[in-house]
Scaffold this motif. Structure first.
Motif, PDB file in Angstrom:
ATOM      1  N   GLY A 416      15.082   0.482  15.925  1.00  0.00           N
ATOM      2  CA  GLY A 416      15.820   1.598  15.377  1.00  0.00           C
ATOM      3  C   GLY A 416      17.060   1.220  14.591  1.00  0.00           C
ATOM      4  N   VAL A 417      17.322  -0.080  14.422  1.00  0.00           N
ATOM      5  CA  VAL A 417      18.553  -0.538  13.766  1.00  0.00           C
ATOM      6  C   VAL A 417      18.260  -1.442  12.585  1.00  0.00           C
ATOM      7  N   THR A 418      17.612  -2.574  12.806  1.00  0.00           N
ATOM      8  CA  THR A 418      17.359  -3.513  11.717  1.00  0.00           C
ATOM      9  C   THR A 418      16.189  -3.015  10.869  1.00  0.00           C
ATOM     10  N   PRO A 419      16.157  -3.348   9.577  1.00  0.00           N
ATOM     11  CA  PRO A 419      15.272  -2.627   8.645  1.00  0.00           C
ATOM     12  C   PRO A 419      13.791  -2.731   8.943  1.00  0.00           C
ATOM     13  N   GLU A 420      13.327  -3.841   9.444  1.00  0.00           N
ATOM     14  CA  GLU A 420      11.899  -3.975   9.704  1.00  0.00           C
ATOM     15  C   GLU A 420      11.482  -3.357  11.024  1.00  0.00           C
ATOM     16  N   ALA A 421      12.472  -2.969  11.862  1.00  0.00           N
ATOM     17  CA  ALA A 421      12.171  -2.413  13.182  1.00  0.00           C
ATOM     18  C   ALA A 421      12.677  -0.985  13.329  1.00  0.00           C
ATOM     19  N   ILE A 422      12.898  -0.292  12.201  1.00  0.00           N
ATOM     20  CA  ILE A 422      13.241   1.133  12.303  1.00  0.00           C
ATOM     21  C   ILE A 422      12.154   1.835  13.114  1.00  0.00           C
ATOM     22  N   ASP A 423      10.918   1.529  12.812  1.00  0.00           N
ATOM     23  CA  ASP A 423       9.808   1.851  13.701  1.00  0.00           C
ATOM     24  C   ASP A 423       9.405   0.549  14.376  1.00  0.00           C
ATOM     25  N   PRO A 424       9.734   0.355  15.642  1.00  0.00           N
ATOM     26  CA  PRO A 424       9.487  -0.946  16.279  1.00  0.00           C
ATOM     27  C   PRO A 424       8.024  -1.350  16.315  1.00  0.00           C
ATOM     28  N   GLU A 425       7.127  -0.378  16.174  1.00  0.00           N
ATOM     29  CA  GLU A 425       5.708  -0.734  16.156  1.00  0.00           C
ATOM     30  C   GLU A 425       5.375  -1.631  14.965  1.00  0.00           C
ATOM     31  N   ASP A 426       6.185  -1.566  13.912  1.00  0.00           N
ATOM     32  CA  ASP A 426       5.910  -2.356  12.719  1.00  0.00           C
ATOM     33  C   ASP A 426       6.080  -3.860  12.945  1.00  0.00           C
ATOM     34  N   VAL A 427       6.829  -4.266  13.971  1.00  0.00           N
ATOM     35  CA  VAL A 427       7.063  -5.696  14.199  1.00  0.00           C
ATOM     36  C   VAL A 427       6.296  -6.200  15.415  1.00  0.00           C
ATOM     37  N   LEU A 428       5.371  -5.395  15.903  1.00  0.00           N
ATOM     38  CA  LEU A 428       4.567  -5.792  17.053  1.00  0.00           C
ATOM     39  C   LEU A 428       3.147  -6.100  16.622  1.00  0.00           C
ATOM     40  N   ASP A 429       2.613  -7.178  17.152  1.00  0.00           N
ATOM     41  CA  ASP A 429       1.194  -7.485  16.985  1.00  0.00           C
ATOM     42  C   ASP A 429       0.465  -6.767  18.105  1.00  0.00           C
ATOM     43  N   HIS A 430      -0.321  -5.784  17.730  1.00  0.00           N
ATOM     44  CA  HIS A 430      -0.887  -4.885  18.741  1.00  0.00           C
ATOM     45  C   HIS A 430      -1.960  -5.556  19.593  1.00  0.00           C
ATOM     46  N   ASP A 431      -2.387  -6.743  19.214  1.00  0.00           N
ATOM     47  CA  ASP A 431      -3.364  -7.462  20.031  1.00  0.00           C
ATOM     48  C   ASP A 431      -2.700  -8.349  21.075  1.00  0.00           C
ATOM     49  N   ALA A 432      -1.363  -8.435  21.032  1.00  0.00           N
ATOM     50  CA  ALA A 432      -0.657  -9.359  21.916  1.00  0.00           C
ATOM     51  C   ALA A 432       0.070  -8.588  23.013  1.00  0.00           C
ATOM     52  N   VAL A 433       0.108  -9.172  24.199  1.00  0.00           N
ATOM     53  CA  VAL A 433       0.921  -8.676  25.304  1.00  0.00           C
ATOM     54  C   VAL A 433       2.157  -9.569  25.373  1.00  0.00           C
ATOM     55  N   LEU A 434       3.313  -9.005  25.054  1.00  0.00           N
ATOM     56  CA  LEU A 434       4.518  -9.809  24.927  1.00  0.00           C
ATOM     57  C   LEU A 434       5.265  -9.916  26.252  1.00  0.00           C
ATOM     58  N   PRO A 435       5.857 -11.062  26.507  1.00  0.00           N
ATOM     59  CA  PRO A 435       6.713 -11.180  27.691  1.00  0.00           C
ATOM     60  C   PRO A 435       7.928 -10.282  27.561  1.00  0.00           C
TER      61      PRO A 435
END
Length: 597
Positions: A416-435
């Motif tokens: 919600g702050v930095t430009p590529e993560a205004i929508d945080p889904e945009d910086v997530l690889d949906h096939d990965a389970v992140l720690p």
């Protein structure tokens, strides 16, 4: 200890063979600020190897971290005989590998660099002796009683590369544009091979960190390029140099060329890069200049805090480029297509949750950056919990600089702050389970204690401007200083770029600051400043910079108080610091006066 040698296989980043007593740590090490370039002693007082000397030993660390100038320090050590015999890494590290490659070209000296992966690296703990031969590592309890001799790799600029070249690339490699450009392209291609890049990309601008003077080798490298006719091909700015070029004599810096002098060689290094066509900018915060890149722009920046800010806050695209590779790319205008230049390499590899801590002051963001960086390692974090905190650009600058001190990652995302993560889904690889890492007050308090190394409450020096002060920071400081004067025994000094200093002058911010008794220093930064700007008798510093609070004990041998800008001004007036954590970190008093997070 095993009775028979253990053999491990890895990937050779720089060929060669060497052996020695194993010097092992499971924490990454920034060679800049963490290793004395003249002696090879580990001076990072937060590191488990603090006080150790690496000369002639096989140094095993997971990776580098922190500053891009690590390559320059390693090259310096290779040139003066204080380098480790070999480097063994868990992860490939371009900064350290590049330092070795440049030493090969300029000094015809080298050392092997081997990457063995985390699983094999964990088997090194407790081992006594190591031998590196190409892509093989042999471990034993003591030096084998056999006939063997070290062999360093020779310059390999003529080795075939898998990188696809266009017509101009090939002309550069063939020497059609001069010796400097030819050598630069050779180094770019070797680094591309290390990074696994198969093609190069055009870049629009560069920021050079190699203008920091680490010793005679750094000056020799730059002057050699000038002698070979080096000229940059893209707009190029320069990082802070090691002295205030206009005022170093006035500030008492030793002008002589002999050790431990700094003035003349450091100034000459800045001149050498300007002779190649770089702009006279001399700032570690190039994002404050009018030439700052736009979102999506492909650039080549070095200086760790600048890289992190460019990627994270501006949305530009750059790797964390090592010193010397930055100028090589500027001479070619071509960079390896790898890392953060690619969409998929900008995705988050870690989730960090930040709980609400109530009202906080401006020490929160550098402390949080320092803490998150230590959690992240080389992984790009997505930070959640600050969506409604509205951090300012100065907050993000302070966060990023501290983050880059403890992390090797070139990028962070704040939901919600930095430009590529205004929508945080945009910086997530949906096939990965992140720690997931969860920040809490206890962890932040532990990091605060790590940054506060002072043993008593007296304050001799207040250090501001690491990274360089912004115009808005000058405005805030002017308000805090208005109508007041510092204690006569305290030095309060601010480092900044020339352009921002002039903006602050025109805006009228300097009147109150100068009347307060502050010293203004341009061109250089606190990571390069020492005596006599820091008085020889001074024992304790105070700073609002998480980055400088980490590096100062090793760089200048003084204890540090870390606190907010307001607390720094109070300490400048009273020559004392409370030594207590901020109210928002104290479990019984969470009453602050600033923002909520």
């Amino acid at each position: 200890m095993p009775s028979t040698p253990t053999c491990l296989q890895g990937r050779s980043l720089v060929e060669g063979a060497a052996e020695g007593t194993l010097l092992f740590a499971d924490v990454g090490l920034s060679f800049w600020g963490g290793v004395d370039p003249a002696t090879g002693e580990v001076i990072d007082r937060h590191h488990p190897l603090s006080g150790e000397r690496m000369a002639g030993r096989v140094l095993a660390i997971p990776s580098g971290r922190g500053s891009c100038t690590g390559s320059s320090v390693l090259m310096e050590l290779i040139s003066n005989g204080h380098a480790p015999a070999a480097l063994v890494l868990a992860e490939a590290d371009e900064i350290l590998a590049l330092g070795v490659l440049v030493a090969e070209v300029i000094f015809q000296r080298s050392l092997p660099v081997l990457c063995i992966g985390h699983e094999a690296f964990n088997r090194l703990r407790g081992q006594g002796f190591a031998r590196v031969e190409g892509n093989r590592l042999t471990l034993s309890g003591r030096r084998p009683n056999d006939q063997w001799r070290d062999t360093a790799s020779l310059p390999q600029s003529s080795l075939p590369s898998t990188v696809r070249l266009n017509e101009r690339d090939q002309a550069l490699l063939d020497g059609a544009h001069g010796k400097a450009a030819q050598v630069a392209m050779q180094i770019v291609l070797r680094m591309a091979d290390i990074q696994g890049a198969t093609e190069l990309l055009d870049i629009t601008q560069a920021h050079i960190d190699g203008c920091i003077y680490t010793g005679p080798a750094s000056l020799r490298f730059a002057e050699q390029l000038v002698q070979w006719g080096a000229k940059v091909c893209v707009p190029t700015t320069l990082n802070s140099i090691s002295v205030d070029q206009r005022r170093w004599r006035e500030l008492g810096v030793d002008p002589a060329l002999g050790e431990p002098a700094l003035g003349e060689p450091a100034s000459a290094l800045g001149d050498a890069y300007m002779a190649m066509g770089a702009q006279l900018s001399f700032t570690c915060a190039p994002y404050l200049l009018d030439t700052a890149p736009k979102a999506g722009e492909q650039i080549v920046w070095a200086e760790s805090n600048a890289v992190v800010y460019a990627n994270s806050v501006l949305g530009a695209r750059t790797q964390k480029y090592p010193d010397f590779l930055d100028i090589c790319i500027a001479l070619c205008a071509r960079a390896p297509l790898a890392g953060c230049h690619l969409d998929d390499q900008r995705k988050a590899g870690l989730i960090v949750e930040v709980p609400s801590l109530g009202p906080v002051d401006d020490s929160f963001y550098p402390l949080l950056g320092y803490h998150v960086g230590s959690l992240a390692g080389r992984r790009i974090p997505l930070i959640r919990g600050l969506e409604n905190a509205a951090p300012t650009l100065d907050d993000l600058k302070a966060f990023g600089a501290a983050f880059a001190t403890t992390s090797a990652a070139p990028l962070f995302h704040i939901a919600g702050v930095t430009p590529e993560a205004i929508d945080p889904e945009d910086v997530l690889d949906h096939d990965a389970v992140l720690p997931l890492e969860i920040v809490n007050a206890a962890g932040l308090l532990a990091s605060w204690r790590e940054l506060n190394s002072a043993r008593h409450g007296h304050v001799d020096v207040v250090s501001l401007g690491n990274p360089h002060f912004s115009l808005s920071e000058f405005a805030a400081l002017a308000q805090l200083c208005a109508g007041r004067g510092k204690h006569p025994d305290v030095v309060l000094a601010i480092t900044c770029g020339r352009a921002v200093l002039e903006q602050a002058r025109l805006a009228g911010h300097l009147d109150a600051i100068v009347a307060f008794g502050a010293t203004l220093v341009t061109d250089t930064c606190w990571c390069m400043l020492g005596e006599p700007v820091i008085p020889p008798a001074a024992t304790t510093l105070m700073t609002n910079s998480g980055k400088y609070a980490h590096y100062a004990p090793g760089l200048v041998g003084r204890g540090v108080h870390f606190a907010s800008l307001g607390d720094c001004v109070e300490a400048a007036c009273t020559a004392t610091a409370s030594g207590e954590p901020p109210l928002w970190l104290q479990p019984t008093a969470r009453k602050g006066t600033a923002r909520h997070v």
